[in-house]
Write a protein that holds these residues in place. Structure first.
Motif, PDB file in Angstrom:
ATOM      1  N   LYS A 110       0.821  -1.202   0.000  1.00 30.99           N
ATOM      2  CA  LYS A 110       0.000   0.000   0.000  1.00 30.99           C
ATOM      3  C   LYS A 110       0.864   1.264   0.000  1.00 30.99           C
ATOM      4  N   TRP A 111       1.948   1.252   0.771  1.00 31.80           N
ATOM      5  CA  TRP A 111       2.828   2.424   0.773  1.00 31.80           C
ATOM      6  C   TRP A 111       3.455   2.619  -0.601  1.00 31.80           C
ATOM      7  N   GLY A 114       0.949   3.865  -3.033  1.00 33.70           N
ATOM      8  CA  GLY A 114       0.652   5.267  -2.738  1.00 33.70           C
ATOM      9  C   GLY A 114       1.731   6.205  -3.242  1.00 33.70           C
ATOM     10  N   VAL A 115       2.991   5.807  -3.073  1.00 30.25           N
ATOM     11  CA  VAL A 115       4.098   6.640  -3.558  1.00 30.25           C
ATOM     12  C   VAL A 115       4.099   6.686  -5.083  1.00 30.25           C
ATOM     13  N   SER A 221      -7.304   4.859   2.303  1.00 29.67           N
ATOM     14  CA  SER A 221      -6.118   5.633   2.680  1.00 29.67           C
ATOM     15  C   SER A 221      -6.354   6.479   3.917  1.00 29.67           C
ATOM     16  N   GLU A 305      -2.234  12.503  -0.280  1.00 28.19           N
ATOM     17  CA  GLU A 305      -1.616  11.180  -0.407  1.00 28.19           C
ATOM     18  C   GLU A 305      -0.355  11.069   0.421  1.00 28.19           C
ATOM     19  N   ASP A 309       0.473   8.335   3.345  1.00 31.99           N
ATOM     20  CA  ASP A 309       1.634   7.444   3.235  1.00 31.99           C
ATOM     21  C   ASP A 309       2.584   7.603   4.415  1.00 31.99           C
ATOM     22  N   GLN A 312       1.161   6.344   7.681  1.00 30.08           N
ATOM     23  CA  GLN A 312       1.166   4.876   7.683  1.00 30.08           C
ATOM     24  C   GLN A 312       2.496   4.338   8.197  1.00 30.08           C
ATOM     25  N   SER A 342       8.691   9.193   1.670  1.00 33.95           N
ATOM     26  CA  SER A 342       7.650   9.276   0.653  1.00 33.95           C
ATOM     27  C   SER A 342       8.022  10.263  -0.445  1.00 33.95           C
TER      28      SER A 342
END
Length: 467
Positions: A110-111, A114-115, A221, A305, A309, A312, A342
Motif C-alpha cells: 500500500k505504501w 501510494g508513492v 487511505s 496522499e 503514506d 502509515q 515518501s
C-alpha cells in the motif's frame, strides 16, 4: 451507510498518546476533502475513459463502478477504521486478522502503490500547464519544476495535518468552481444524444478499467490518519459518506458537460483535454481557469496522499514493524522520516508515464485490497463480539457476498495488466516478502531499535477486541 451499535459491542480503550496530546485533531470538513483528494481531486485524469470506451460507457462506468467498488471499500474502511482508530490503518487490520507478517506485506504494497500514485501528480500538474508554458513539456525545466513542486508540497505536509486539511478544503472549492461556471455557460450547447454514443468493437478495456479503478479507489487511505482525527468513531463514517457523494458528482457532472457540449472526437480525450473543452465552451479565460484548477487539484492530491503514506509508516513504527526512528514526530506532530521517505520515492518514480504509473499502482493496490477483504471477513468470523462503533448492517454471509464483486473486478484488472507492469509489480511484492524477515533479523541483532507504543492495544491478546 451502516449503523452505530452501542449495545452488543464494547468500546476500545483509547488512551491519548503522549506524542499527540497537544496536536490539533482533524474535524469532519477537512477530513471530507482529504478523502476527496486521496480518491479523486476532481475530473482531471478521467478523460482517458472517453478515449478508451466512448461517451456512454465512460458515463456508465462512473455511475455504476462506485457501487461495485467504492461503496464496499468505503463501508469496510468505516467499520475497520472505527474498530482500530490508529495511524497504522489497514496495516493494523491485516495484522490483527492474519498476523504481523501479512500486516507488513499490506503496509509495503500500500505504501509503494501510494508513492507511485503520488508520482503521478507532478506529471499531471505539468501536463495541464505545458500548453500555457511550452518549456514545461520536457528537459531541464520540467525536471526542475517537478523537483521544486515536490519540495514545496512536502514542506506543507511537514507543517501539520490540520494545515493540510484546511488547505485541501480551499483547494477543493477552487478546483471545482470552474466546472460549475462551465456547466452554466454550456447549458445551451448541450446535446443529450451525444451521451449515448457507444461502439463496443473499439473499446480499450485495459485503459478503461484502469482509468475507472484509479479514479475511484484509495478510500481506505484515510484509515492511516485515524489516529489524528477528532472522535474518529463518528467523524470517519460521516466524512466517508459525504466524500463519496462529492467524488461521484465531481466526475459525472464535468463528463456530462464536456461530452454533451462538444462534438465527439475520441482521440482528443486524453489527460488535459478538459482545458481545451473549457476554451471551446467559454473562451481562453475559462481555459486558464481550468488549468489553474487542475494545478491546484494536483497539489491537493499530492499533500493528501503524502499525509496518508507518511502517517502509515509512523503507525507501522508504533507497532514495532519498522525501526523506531520512523515514529519520530516534528514539533508540528508530523512524521518527519515518513515524509522524507515518501518524497524521495515520488522523485525517483516521477520519470514514469501517466499510463505506466496508473497500471503499476493499480496492480499493487489490488494485492493489498485482497488482503483487506480477507482481514475484514476473518475478523467478522473470528471476533463477532468485537467493538465496532460503526458496523455495516450485514452478517457474515452478507459481508462475504459484498466482497465478491470487487474481488472479481480486482482479478480482471490483474489479468489485463501488461507483462511489463506485471513483472515489475511482482518483483516489488517479492521484495516485501523478503524485507520483513530481514527487518526481524536486524531487530534481533539490535542493529536498529524497534519498539511498540505502550499506548496501543494488544492486537493478538484478545483483550482489546472482545469483552
Amino acid at each position: 451507510m451502516g449503523e452505530y451499535d452501542g449495545v452488543s459491542y464494547v468500546e476500545i480503550n483509547e488512551p491519548p498518546s503522549p506524542r499527540t496530546r497537544s496536536i490539533n485533531k482533524v474535524s469532519v470538513l477537512p477530513l471530507v476533502f482529504l478523502i476527496f483528494y486521496e480518491v479523486s481531486g476532481g475530473p482531471f485524469g478521467v478523460e482517458d475513459s472517453v478515449q478508451a470506451a466512448g461517451p456512454l460507457l465512460a458515463l456508465l462506468g462512473f455511475l455504476v463502478f462506485p457501487f461495485i467498488w467504492s461503496v464496499p471499500e468505503a463501508l469496510i474502511t468505516a467499520e475497520m477504521g472505527t474498530m482500530f482508530p490508529e495511524d497504522g490503518g489497514y496495516v493494523v487490520w491485516v495484522s490483527s486478522a492474519l498476523g504481523e507478517y501479512w500486516g507488513f506485506q499490506q503496509g509495503w504494497m500500500k505504501w509503494l502503490s501510494g508513492v507511485i500514485d503520488n508520482a503521478l501528480y507532478p506529471v499531471l500538474f505539468l501536463d495541464y500547464l505545458k500548453s500555457a508554458i511550452p518549456a514545461l513539456a520536457g528537459g531541464f525545466p520540467r525536471a526542475a519544476a517537478t523537483l521544486g513542486l515536490t519540495a514545496l508540497l512536502t514542506f506543507l505536509n511537514y507543517r501539520g495535518l490540520t494545515i493540510v486539511g484546511w488547505a485541501a478544503v480551499l483547494l477543493g472549492v477552487l478546483s471545482l468552481l470552474p466546472f460549475v461556471v462551465m456547466g452554466l455557460i454550456a447549458i445551451p450547447k448541450i446535446r443529450p444524444a451525444r451521451w449515448f454514443v457507444v461502439d463496443l468493437h473499439s473499446v480499450d478495456w485495459n485503459l478503461y478499467l484502469n482509468t475507472l479503478f484509479w479514479n475511484l479507489n484509495y478510500w481506505d487511505s484515510v484509515s492511516t490518519l485515524a489516529g489524528e482525527v477528532n472522535n474518529p468513531k463518528r467523524t470517519l463514517p460521516k466524512a466517508l459518506f459525504y466524500a463519496l457523494i462529492l467524488v461521484v458528482c465531481g466526475y459525472l457532472i464535468p463528463l456530462l458537460i464536456g461530452i454533451g457540449a462538444i462534438p465527439l472526437d475520441r482521440d482528443l480525450w486524453t489527460d488535459g483535454y478538459f482545458s481545451d473543452i473549457a476554451k471551446m465552451v467559454g473562451g481562453v479565460w475559462l481555459r486558464f481557469w481550468v488549468q489553474g484548477a487542475a494545478a491546484m487539484s494536483n497539489m491537493g492530491m499530492f499533500v493528501a496522499e503524502m499525509s496518508s503514506d507518511s502517517f502509515q509508516l509512523l503507525g507501522m513504527a508504533e507497532r514495532g514493524m519498522l525501526p523506531e526512528f520512523f515514529a519520530k514526530r516534528s514539533r508540528h506532530g508530523t512524521p518527519v522520516i515518513g515524509i522524507l521517505f515518501s518524497a524521495s520515492g515520488v522523485i525517483l518514480l516521477s520519470w514514469l508515464s501517466f499510463q505506466e504509473i496508473v497500471a503499476a499502482e493499480n496492480f499493487l493496490y489490488c494485492f493489498g485490497m485482497i488482503l483487506e477483504f480477507i482481514a475484514f471477513v476473518r475478523l467478522r468470523m473470528k471476533h463477532p463480539a468485537a467493538s465496532r462503533p460503526y458496523k455495516i448492517p450485514l452478517g457474515t454471509v452478507g459481508s462475504i457476498i459484498m466482497c465478491i464483486p470487487p474481488t472479481i473486478l480486482i482479478c480482471v484488472v490483474l489479468v489485463l495488466s501488461s507483462l511489463k507492469v506485471m513483472i515489475i509489480s511482482l518483483i516489488a511484492v517479492v521484495i516485501g516478502l523478503v524485507m520483513q524477515p530481514c527487518l526481524k533479523h536486524i531487530e534481533k541483532k539490535r542493529w536498529l531499535k524497534f519498539s511498540e507504543s505502550s499506548d496501543l492495544p494488544d492486537l493478538h491478546g484478545g483483550e482489546s477486541l472482545i469483552d
